[in-house]
Design a protein around this motif. Structure first.
Motif, PDB file in Angstrom:
ATOM      1  N   ARG A  25     -26.070   6.578 -33.125  1.00 42.34           N
ATOM      2  CA  ARG A  25     -25.573   6.891 -31.793  1.00 42.34           C
ATOM      3  C   ARG A  25     -26.206   5.940 -30.798  1.00 42.34           C
ATOM      4  NH1 ARG A  25     -21.352   9.573 -30.051  1.00 42.34           N
ATOM      5  NH2 ARG A  25     -21.728  11.044 -31.751  1.00 42.34           N
ATOM      6  N   ARG A  26     -25.406   5.416 -29.889  1.00 40.46           N
ATOM      7  CA  ARG A  26     -25.890   4.373 -29.002  1.00 40.46           C
ATOM      8  C   ARG A  26     -26.287   4.850 -27.618  1.00 40.46           C
ATOM      9  NH1 ARG A  26     -27.858  -0.248 -31.114  1.00 40.46           N
ATOM     10  NH2 ARG A  26     -26.600  -0.853 -32.904  1.00 40.46           N
ATOM     11  N   ASN A  27     -25.580   5.814 -27.038  1.00 37.49           N
ATOM     12  CA  ASN A  27     -25.937   6.146 -25.675  1.00 37.49           C
ATOM     13  C   ASN A  27     -25.583   7.574 -25.311  1.00 37.49           C
ATOM     14  OD1 ASN A  27     -23.213   6.285 -24.157  1.00 37.49           O
ATOM     15  ND2 ASN A  27     -23.080   4.380 -25.352  1.00 37.49           N
ATOM     16  N   PHE A  28     -26.279   8.076 -24.287  1.00 37.66           N
ATOM     17  CA  PHE A  28     -25.987   9.340 -23.649  1.00 37.66           C
ATOM     18  C   PHE A  28     -25.997   9.051 -22.159  1.00 37.66           C
ATOM     19  CE2 PHE A  28     -26.034  12.647 -26.825  1.00 37.66           C
ATOM     20  CZ  PHE A  28     -26.695  12.075 -27.879  1.00 37.66           C
ATOM     21  N   ARG A  29     -24.834   9.177 -21.526  1.00 35.79           N
ATOM     22  CA  ARG A  29     -24.729   8.919 -20.102  1.00 35.79           C
ATOM     23  C   ARG A  29     -25.297   7.553 -19.748  1.00 35.79           C
ATOM     24  NH1 ARG A  29     -25.871  14.697 -17.055  1.00 35.79           N
ATOM     25  NH2 ARG A  29     -24.259  15.864 -18.152  1.00 35.79           N
ATOM     26  N   GLY A  30     -24.970   6.568 -20.524  1.00 36.64           N
ATOM     27  CA  GLY A  30     -25.354   5.205 -20.205  1.00 36.64           C
ATOM     28  C   GLY A  30     -26.747   4.819 -20.660  1.00 36.64           C
ATOM     29  N   VAL A  31     -27.504   5.742 -21.231  1.00 31.15           N
ATOM     30  CA  VAL A  31     -28.854   5.415 -21.680  1.00 31.15           C
ATOM     31  C   VAL A  31     -28.788   4.951 -23.130  1.00 31.15           C
ATOM     32  CG1 VAL A  31     -31.162   6.272 -22.096  1.00 31.15           C
ATOM     33  CG2 VAL A  31     -29.881   7.056 -20.106  1.00 31.15           C
ATOM     34  N   LYS A  32     -29.182   3.727 -23.367  1.00 28.48           N
ATOM     35  CA  LYS A  32     -29.072   3.156 -24.713  1.00 28.48           C
ATOM     36  C   LYS A  32     -30.133   3.738 -25.638  1.00 28.48           C
ATOM     37  CE  LYS A  32     -28.529  -1.280 -27.044  1.00 28.48           C
ATOM     38  NZ  LYS A  32     -28.513  -2.732 -26.859  1.00 28.48           N
ATOM     39  N   MET A  33     -29.704   4.162 -26.805  1.00 30.92           N
ATOM     40  CA  MET A  33     -30.627   4.699 -27.799  1.00 30.92           C
ATOM     41  C   MET A  33     -30.955   3.632 -28.832  1.00 30.92           C
ATOM     42  SD  MET A  33     -31.536   7.819 -27.373  1.00 30.92           S
ATOM     43  CE  MET A  33     -32.050   8.197 -29.044  1.00 30.92           C
ATOM     44  N   ALA A  34     -32.204   3.623 -29.273  1.00 34.84           N
ATOM     45  CA  ALA A  34     -32.605   2.689 -30.315  1.00 34.84           C
ATOM     46  C   ALA A  34     -31.868   3.035 -31.596  1.00 34.84           C
ATOM     47  CB  ALA A  34     -34.112   2.776 -30.528  1.00 34.84           C
ATOM     48  N   SER A  35     -31.372   1.971 -32.291  1.00 34.16           N
ATOM     49  CA  SER A  35     -30.617   2.196 -33.523  1.00 34.16           C
ATOM     50  C   SER A  35     -31.578   2.352 -34.688  1.00 34.16           C
ATOM     51  CB  SER A  35     -29.664   1.030 -33.772  1.00 34.16           C
ATOM     52  OG  SER A  35     -30.382  -0.189 -33.837  1.00 34.16           O
ATOM     53  N   THR A  36     -32.395   3.385 -34.620  1.00 31.03           N
ATOM     54  CA  THR A  36     -33.358   3.689 -35.666  1.00 31.03           C
ATOM     55  C   THR A  36     -32.904   4.932 -36.403  1.00 31.03           C
ATOM     56  OG1 THR A  36     -34.659   5.101 -34.219  1.00 31.03           O
ATOM     57  CG2 THR A  36     -35.247   2.746 -34.263  1.00 31.03           C
ATOM     58  N   VAL A  37     -33.504   5.150 -37.558  1.00 31.90           N
ATOM     59  CA  VAL A  37     -33.195   6.362 -38.321  1.00 31.90           C
ATOM     60  C   VAL A  37     -33.529   7.591 -37.491  1.00 31.90           C
ATOM     61  CG1 VAL A  37     -33.861   7.724 -40.331  1.00 31.90           C
ATOM     62  CG2 VAL A  37     -33.484   5.267 -40.567  1.00 31.90           C
ATOM     63  N   ALA A  38     -34.705   7.603 -36.881  1.00 32.33           N
ATOM     64  CA  ALA A  38     -35.113   8.758 -36.075  1.00 32.33           C
ATOM     65  C   ALA A  38     -34.152   8.975 -34.920  1.00 32.33           C
ATOM     66  CB  ALA A  38     -36.540   8.557 -35.559  1.00 32.33           C
ATOM     67  N   GLY A  39     -33.749   7.897 -34.263  1.00 32.72           N
ATOM     68  CA  GLY A  39     -32.820   8.013 -33.147  1.00 32.72           C
ATOM     69  C   GLY A  39     -31.473   8.558 -33.579  1.00 32.72           C
ATOM     70  N   SER A  40     -30.991   8.127 -34.744  1.00 30.31           N
ATOM     71  CA  SER A  40     -29.702   8.594 -35.251  1.00 30.31           C
ATOM     72  C   SER A  40     -29.741  10.088 -35.564  1.00 30.31           C
ATOM     73  CB  SER A  40     -29.319   7.814 -36.513  1.00 30.31           C
ATOM     74  OG  SER A  40     -29.153   6.442 -36.227  1.00 30.31           O
ATOM     75  N   TYR A  41     -30.802  10.526 -36.231  1.00 30.77           N
ATOM     76  CA  TYR A  41     -30.924  11.949 -36.546  1.00 30.77           C
ATOM     77  C   TYR A  41     -31.061  12.782 -35.278  1.00 30.77           C
ATOM     78  CZ  TYR A  41     -31.251  11.506 -41.628  1.00 30.77           C
ATOM     79  OH  TYR A  41     -30.969  11.279 -42.946  1.00 30.77           O
ATOM     80  N   ALA A  42     -31.881  12.313 -34.336  1.00 27.65           N
ATOM     81  CA  ALA A  42     -32.068  13.045 -33.083  1.00 27.65           C
ATOM     82  C   ALA A  42     -30.764  13.150 -32.312  1.00 27.65           C
ATOM     83  CB  ALA A  42     -33.136  12.355 -32.237  1.00 27.65           C
ATOM     84  N   ALA A  43     -29.989  12.056 -32.267  1.00 24.33           N
ATOM     85  CA  ALA A  43     -28.713  12.059 -31.566  1.00 24.33           C
ATOM     86  C   ALA A  43     -27.723  13.020 -32.221  1.00 24.33           C
ATOM     87  CB  ALA A  43     -28.132  10.643 -31.535  1.00 24.33           C
ATOM     88  N   ALA A  44     -27.735  13.074 -33.547  1.00 21.15           N
ATOM     89  CA  ALA A  44     -26.842  13.992 -34.265  1.00 21.15           C
ATOM     90  C   ALA A  44     -27.179  15.439 -33.936  1.00 21.15           C
ATOM     91  CB  ALA A  44     -26.947  13.757 -35.769  1.00 21.15           C
ATOM     92  N   LEU A  45     -28.477  15.763 -33.921  1.00 20.63           N
ATOM     93  CA  LEU A  45     -28.899  17.123 -33.588  1.00 20.63           C
ATOM     94  C   LEU A  45     -28.516  17.467 -32.151  1.00 20.63           C
ATOM     95  CD1 LEU A  45     -30.361  19.745 -34.277  1.00 20.63           C
ATOM     96  CD2 LEU A  45     -32.509  18.638 -33.624  1.00 20.63           C
ATOM     97  N   ALA A  46     -28.707  16.523 -31.237  1.00 21.28           N
ATOM     98  CA  ALA A  46     -28.351  16.759 -29.834  1.00 21.28           C
ATOM     99  C   ALA A  46     -26.859  16.975 -29.682  1.00 21.28           C
ATOM    100  CB  ALA A  46     -28.815  15.579 -28.976  1.00 21.28           C
TER     101      ALA A  46
END
Length: 232
Positions: free
Chosen positions: A37-58
């Motif tokens: 997942r890349r962004n939430f309301r324009g905020v870029k997320m790091a393309s890391t494993v942790a970031g992907s899992y956190a974005a999925a949960l959110a």
């Protein structure tokens, strides 16, 4: 916490459990984890494993209207996994997956985790990614704050501050930042002697230091005692 520690130790030592078997989990995370997942309301997320899992949960929490309670779940998980014995148990690749699921079930019941949070933890076990839980918690916090326009303020003090004092500090941070919401995290730090500090802003870049330690350092600097050795 003591009960969880004891269970972790008991499960680590027990060798006569049944061989692990995969659970059939209703998995709302599969499609969401296929690409970072890349962004939430324009905020870029790091393309890391942790970031992907956190974005999925959110994403799941947002779709269920449970963002706040899911955030509370992750705060509980953060506290539990801060214990090294618990973290080492789940990070150990030689420990049976089923034993880990048993402990997750206990954690879920004792902490009253939501079903989708428990499901998420079991998915991490199946994917052998639970060793990244600390990073996932941090990433989830970032995503949550972005979605809800929330400023995180970490208040460090020698003793736990009263709730009304924390509420006043939250209002002050809100005035300084203009954030819609302010979340307070408390940390006990005996080195401060007395008083408190507040860290907020991007990665805690801004500091309000009202500690006695700071005052003592300033007095020492003013008196130029830094290099003087005191003796009898």
């Amino acid at each position: 916490m003591a009960s969880i520690q004891q269970t972790a130790s008991a499960l680590s030592l027990r060798s006569n459990l049944l061989s692990p078997s995969l659970r059939l989990l209703k998995n709302p995370f599969i499609l969401k984890l296929s690409t970072p997942r890349r962004n939430f309301r324009g905020v870029k997320m790091a393309s890391t494993v942790a970031g992907s899992y956190a974005a999925a949960l959110a994403d799941v929490a947002k779709s269920n209207n449970t963002l706040d309670s899911t955030c509370a779940d992750m705060e509980n998980i953060e506290k539990i996994f801060a214990d090294e014995s618990v973290y080492d148990f789940f990070a150990n690749p030689t420990i049976d997956q089923e034993k880990k699921r048993q402990l997750i079930d206990e954690i879920s019941k004792s902490s009253a985790l939501q079903p989708h949070t428990t499901n998420f933890m079991n998915i991490l076990i199946d994917a052998k990614r639970l060793d990244a839980i600390k990073d996932i918690v941090k990433e989830f916090e970032t995503v949550y704050n972005s979605i809800t326009n929330t400023e995180l303020a970490v208040v460090s003090s020698v003793v736990q501050l009263e709730s009304e004092h924390l509420a006043q500090l939250a209002k002050q941070v809100q005035k300084l930042t203009g954030a819609k919401n302010v979340r307070i995290k408390t940390v006990i730090d005996p080195s401060l002697v007395a008083g408190f500090t507040i860290r907020y802003g991007n990665a805690g870049s801004k500091l309000i230091d009202m500690s006695v330690k700071k005052q003592l350092e300033e007095i020492t600097a003013e008196m130029d005692l830094g290099n003087i050795e005191l003796g009898l």
